[in-house]
Design an enzyme around this catalytic site. Sequence first.
Site, mmCIF file in Angstrom:
data_model
loop_
_atom_site.group_PDB
_atom_site.id
_atom_site.type_symbol
_atom_site.label_atom_id
_atom_site.label_comp_id
_atom_site.label_asym_id
_atom_site.label_seq_id
_atom_site.Cartn_x
_atom_site.Cartn_y
_atom_site.Cartn_z
ATOM 1 N N ARG A 92 -4.371 5.879 -6.511
ATOM 2 C CA ARG A 92 -3.474 6.457 -5.500
ATOM 3 C C ARG A 92 -2.187 6.954 -6.166
ATOM 4 N NH1 ARG A 92 -4.356 8.525 -0.659
ATOM 5 N NH2 ARG A 92 -6.024 6.974 -0.649
ATOM 6 N N SER A 331 -4.027 -3.045 -3.086
ATOM 7 C CA SER A 331 -5.256 -3.204 -2.329
ATOM 8 C C SER A 331 -5.991 -1.871 -2.272
ATOM 9 C CB SER A 331 -4.958 -3.761 -0.941
ATOM 10 O OG SER A 331 -6.162 -4.107 -0.288
ATOM 11 N N HIS A 333 -6.030 1.020 -0.424
ATOM 12 C CA HIS A 333 -5.402 2.334 -0.461
ATOM 13 C C HIS A 333 -4.842 2.611 -1.851
ATOM 14 C CE1 HIS A 333 -2.700 5.642 1.035
ATOM 15 N NE2 HIS A 333 -3.801 5.883 1.704
ATOM 16 N N CYS A 334 -4.332 1.586 -2.503
ATOM 17 C CA CYS A 334 -3.745 1.748 -3.834
ATOM 18 C C CYS A 334 -4.757 2.208 -4.875
ATOM 19 C CB CYS A 334 -3.138 0.434 -4.317
ATOM 20 S SG CYS A 334 -1.810 -0.223 -3.277
ATOM 21 N N ILE A 335 -6.031 1.866 -4.694
ATOM 22 C CA ILE A 335 -7.030 2.172 -5.744
ATOM 23 C C ILE A 335 -7.895 3.385 -5.393
ATOM 24 C CG2 ILE A 335 -7.097 -0.244 -6.430
ATOM 25 C CD1 ILE A 335 -9.962 -0.356 -5.203
#
Length: 341
Positions: A92, A331, A333-335
């Site tokens: 992200r 989490s 969304h971050c990846i």
Amino acid sequence: MNAVADKTPVVTPAEWAPQKAIWTAWPADPDEWRGDLETPRRDVAALIRALSIAGNKVRLLANGEEARNSALAALGNAAEIIPAKYGDIWLRDTGPIFAQIRNSAVALRFKTNSWGGKYDLPDDATVGDDVAELAKTPIRRFDFVLEGGAVDHDGEGTILTTRQTLLNPNRNGWTKEAAEQALAEAFGAKTVIWIDEGLKNDHTDGHVDNIARFVAPGRVVCQAPAGPDDPNAETLNAIAARLETATDAMGRKLEVIRIPGVGLYRNALGDVSPASHMNFIIANDVVVVPIYGTATEADALQALQAVFPTRAVVGVSSRGLLGCGLAGGGSFHCITQQEPL
């Protein structure tokens, strides 16, 4: 791919727009995960299976032969596994942001400075170019630092962000006015809604995708305190109060929907962690929500199902990704990074 040099306005689709693919990466460096790759890999595999079952195309980067073989063993044909180099899995922030110019795809690329100089990893500065190349998408470059998790888009020219991240001296040293000008140039932003700060102990300095998200034009979701011991209670209430006074680029007053927050969550080292249900990923026909085994998670999932009536809302454990110490910290969304149709 060739860089796009002109200044034609950019359109940044909302996350709920139809998607061609979702990009993510496989945990590959044991030094980044306190020697334990299996725990975060279980979470990533569960996320990918939830996306794949709903019919989404997942393109999974794997750094090295061991990572490729373990991903193939865990996932089979649930994802397209692509050899690539990257520092860690936070695409992200390190990957491109896919947008459109004249109805054609473009990959927006920004500078990275390792989240304000905290986590300097090899290949994090180049993986975004590699993803754009793999997606066969031309690049438009910008000469400033920006992480994708620092901004949330409504698809109509409104951006949510935090002062804690964008105005932080460890990024660009921007004033509010300079930041808004940069967001207008990069994303075609017409209105920027500023929130003061994010969750306690957030490695990213308060990324907005962990505290407030657009779910439709004019509608935004944030969290409510889970109980009297919620370490972020004051912050969560301030976020909701700010959003309730905001109007978007179309002049609408925002409809603010609050769902139960995670509450007090301590990691394996006993430290308060920035666990959040807001770090969900919106995909074709499904919303995958991080859960942590807390008392409020069933109510949070039920509330989000009402927000997304046309998509399945699936809770998947993200305790391994959240990690502890210097490992993890984010989490789903971050990846991930979505590639719109």
